[in-house]
Motif scaffolding. Structure first.
Motif, PDB file in Angstrom:
ATOM      1  N   MET A  19      -9.598   4.943  11.738  1.00  0.00           N
ATOM      2  CA  MET A  19     -10.024   4.017  12.775  1.00  0.00           C
ATOM      3  C   MET A  19      -9.629   4.517  14.162  1.00  0.00           C
ATOM      4  SD  MET A  19     -11.766   1.941  11.114  1.00  0.00           S
ATOM      5  CE  MET A  19     -12.205   0.915  12.511  1.00  0.00           C
ATOM      6  N   SER A  22     -12.353   7.098  14.856  1.00  0.00           N
ATOM      7  CA  SER A  22     -13.752   6.658  14.895  1.00  0.00           C
ATOM      8  C   SER A  22     -13.968   5.400  15.707  1.00  0.00           C
ATOM      9  CB  SER A  22     -14.262   6.414  13.472  1.00  0.00           C
ATOM     10  OG  SER A  22     -13.594   5.306  12.872  1.00  0.00           O
ATOM     11  N   GLY A  23     -12.926   4.579  15.881  1.00  0.00           N
ATOM     12  CA  GLY A  23     -13.099   3.276  16.493  1.00  0.00           C
ATOM     13  C   GLY A  23     -13.509   3.312  17.948  1.00  0.00           C
ATOM     14  N   TYR A 140      -7.152  -2.497  12.438  1.00  0.00           N
ATOM     15  CA  TYR A 140      -7.444  -2.914  13.810  1.00  0.00           C
ATOM     16  C   TYR A 140      -6.501  -2.292  14.833  1.00  0.00           C
ATOM     17  CZ  TYR A 140     -10.927  -6.149  12.076  1.00  0.00           C
ATOM     18  OH  TYR A 140     -12.044  -6.677  11.479  1.00  0.00           O
ATOM     19  N   GLN A 143      -8.016   1.044  15.478  1.00  0.00           N
ATOM     20  CA  GLN A 143      -9.208   0.911  16.328  1.00  0.00           C
ATOM     21  C   GLN A 143      -8.822   0.626  17.774  1.00  0.00           C
ATOM     22  OE1 GLN A 143     -11.707  -2.532  15.551  1.00  0.00           O
ATOM     23  NE2 GLN A 143     -13.550  -1.330  15.932  1.00  0.00           N
ATOM     24  N   GLN A 147      -8.902   3.613  21.352  1.00  0.00           N
ATOM     25  CA  GLN A 147      -9.672   3.467  22.584  1.00  0.00           C
ATOM     26  C   GLN A 147      -9.109   4.335  23.716  1.00  0.00           C
ATOM     27  OE1 GLN A 147     -12.530   1.575  22.656  1.00  0.00           O
ATOM     28  NE2 GLN A 147     -12.146   1.078  20.504  1.00  0.00           N
ATOM     29  N   TYR A 218     -19.638  -4.461  20.601  1.00  0.00           N
ATOM     30  CA  TYR A 218     -19.163  -3.123  20.252  1.00  0.00           C
ATOM     31  C   TYR A 218     -20.105  -2.040  20.781  1.00  0.00           C
ATOM     32  CZ  TYR A 218     -15.319  -4.460  17.138  1.00  0.00           C
ATOM     33  OH  TYR A 218     -14.131  -4.926  16.636  1.00  0.00           O
ATOM     34  N   SER A 240      -9.500  -2.537  23.937  1.00  0.00           N
ATOM     35  CA  SER A 240      -8.289  -2.718  23.138  1.00  0.00           C
ATOM     36  C   SER A 240      -7.794  -4.152  23.216  1.00  0.00           C
ATOM     37  CB  SER A 240      -7.207  -1.749  23.617  1.00  0.00           C
ATOM     38  OG  SER A 240      -6.030  -1.882  22.847  1.00  0.00           O
ATOM     39  N   ILE A 243      -9.922  -6.391  20.977  1.00  0.00           N
ATOM     40  CA  ILE A 243      -9.641  -6.205  19.547  1.00  0.00           C
ATOM     41  C   ILE A 243      -8.304  -6.826  19.175  1.00  0.00           C
ATOM     42  CG2 ILE A 243      -9.206  -4.473  17.769  1.00  0.00           C
ATOM     43  CD1 ILE A 243     -11.139  -2.625  19.419  1.00  0.00           C
ATOM     44  N   THR A 394     -15.934  -5.788   6.405  1.00  0.00           N
ATOM     45  CA  THR A 394     -16.171  -4.436   5.909  1.00  0.00           C
ATOM     46  C   THR A 394     -17.029  -4.458   4.656  1.00  0.00           C
ATOM     47  OG1 THR A 394     -13.985  -4.583   4.834  1.00  0.00           O
ATOM     48  CG2 THR A 394     -14.097  -3.444   6.954  1.00  0.00           C
TER      49      THR A 394
END
Length: 408
Positions: A19, A22-23, A140, A143, A147, A218, A240, A243, A394
């Motif tokens: 994450m 890729s997040g 999370y 993710q 950022q 997103y 951030s 999230i 998910t």
């Protein structure tokens, strides 16, 4: 409790690195498109492609895992994801990048299928809740922290994509070297959508609307941030904060729904989501206030999906709940597919703040629907209400980590 978490530590480390790597790609890609002068509509197309891949992967990845096993499937999904992350640095092409985002979504869904079925296999009835909580934290927090990799691209534009590829590649190591036994092949079961809607109209409409709103956010939130005058660092902070706010508020907002009519809590979250969109308009020029408004938006909007899952489960038997959650994941994904393009069209028409105009209109429409449901159907008796559970959006497998799930 900590012993049970340590037993799946390699899996949690893998999802955290995945994450983190890729997040932030959705944010980075949107910023690069905006810098290149591309219309918001193109960013909406890329976001739609990602969610199409995610939705398709959440259904098709089960057969891949069943055919080659969890470790090989995980390595294949992550290796392809790592390769596509580097491919963005080659050149910007209207046909090339949507294909990459489609592959990204498919690979991400495959990763979720592998890890969540593995976590289910390792979890005992008394440790499922703890494992689910730490899984959510790893997912999370990775993710949110990822950022800040946006700040790497000032001097070398390819560097953030390289960093993403490195983190994704490293995520293979904990799984490839694990001594955990591979679980049996997972099964993906979805309840038919017409049965879901008949059981809980508000649950289905709410899950779909959450997909519309968060899919748009997103995919296009970074373009809004740039239009609001934020640089790369400010954009990273805003994404951030949203999230982390979404995680921090889920329990305080969801827990009261076990005590009172859950539909009233859903209405309150929808009104709060609508209110935060107005707040974002009002404080767009103040950086600190915008971060706070973003966190409050995330808190209200992120809580809607698990509330809708719990409300739907209130109308179903224990044996139906996992397949119902699978159906709601599909509904959320369909909403996320449909959200970015109309949101981008509104942004192209009225400017960057059109993103939250679109989100506010979605929240208003569902608020009116939810209020109507309060008057046309009776509440579920308290003794029949299913316990609220914070769930990621998910795959259906995450629902099996519910300590009360009958699937174990």
């Amino acid at each position: 409790m900590m012993g049970s978490v340590r037993s799946v530590g390699t899996l949690l480390a893998a999802i955290f690195m995945l994450m983190a790597g890729s997040g932030f790609l959705s944010t980075l890609i949107a910023l690069r498109l905006d810098a290149a002068g591309a219309p918001a509509l193109f960013a909406g197309i890329l976001a739609t492609a990602y969610f199409v891949g995610l939705g398709a992967g959440s259904i098709l990845a089960f057969s891949v895992v069943a055919r080659v096993g969890h470790i090989r499937a995980f390595a294949a999904f992550v290796s392809l994801f790592s390769a596509t992350s580097l491919a963005y640095a080659l050149y910007l092409d209207p046909a090339f990048w949507p294909l990459l985002r489609l592959l990204d979504g498919f690979c991400m869904a495959g990763v979720f299928v592998c890890l969540e079925s593995w976590l289910n296999e390792r979890a005992e009835p008394e440790t499922r809740g703890s494992i689910l909580a730490f899984y959510m934290i790893a997912l999370y927090s990775g993710q949110a922290l990822g950022q800040f990799l946006l700040n790497l691209g000032h001097e070398q534009p390819a560097l953030p994509f390289i960093a993403a590829s490195i983190l994704l590649s490293l995520a293979v190591l904990p799984v490839a070297l694990t001594r955990l036994a591979q679980p049996p092949a997972p099964e993906g079961r979805l309840m038919r959508l017409n049965r879901l809607y008949a059981a809980s109209p508000l649950g289905v409409v709410g899950a779909g609307a959450t997909g519309l709103m968060l899919g748009a956010f997103y995919g296009l939130g970074a373009i809004f941030a740039r239009g609001a005058g934020l640089g790369d660092a400010g954009t990273a902070f805003l994404m951030s904060a949203t999230i982390l706010g979404g995680i921090a508020f889920q329990w305080p907002l969801g827990r009261p729904s076990d005590i009172i009519d859950r539909r009233k809590v859903i209405v309150a979250c929808l009104i709060a989501t609508l209110g935060t969109t107005f707040a974002i308009f009002a404080v767009a020029e103040g950086r600190a206030q915008l971060m706070l408004a973003g966190a409050l938006f995330g808190g209200a909007c992120f809580a809607l999906y698990p509330l809708c899952v719990a409300h739907t489960n209130d109308h179903l038997s224990s044996a139906q709940r996992v397949s119902a959650t699978g159906g709601l994941v599909l509904v959320y994904s369909l909403g996320a597919v449909m959200g970015p393009l109309p949101a981008a069209a509104v942004m192209d028409a009225v400017g960057p703040h059109g993103l939250f105009l679109f989100i506010g209109l979605c929240a208003l429409a569902v608020t009116l629907f939810a209020i109507r449901r309060l008057f046309v159907s009776p509440p579920v008796p308290g003794e029949r209400q299913h316990r609220y559970l914070i769930l990621p959006r998910t795959t259906p497998l995450a629902a099996q980590l519910d300590p009360l799930s009958p699937e174990r």
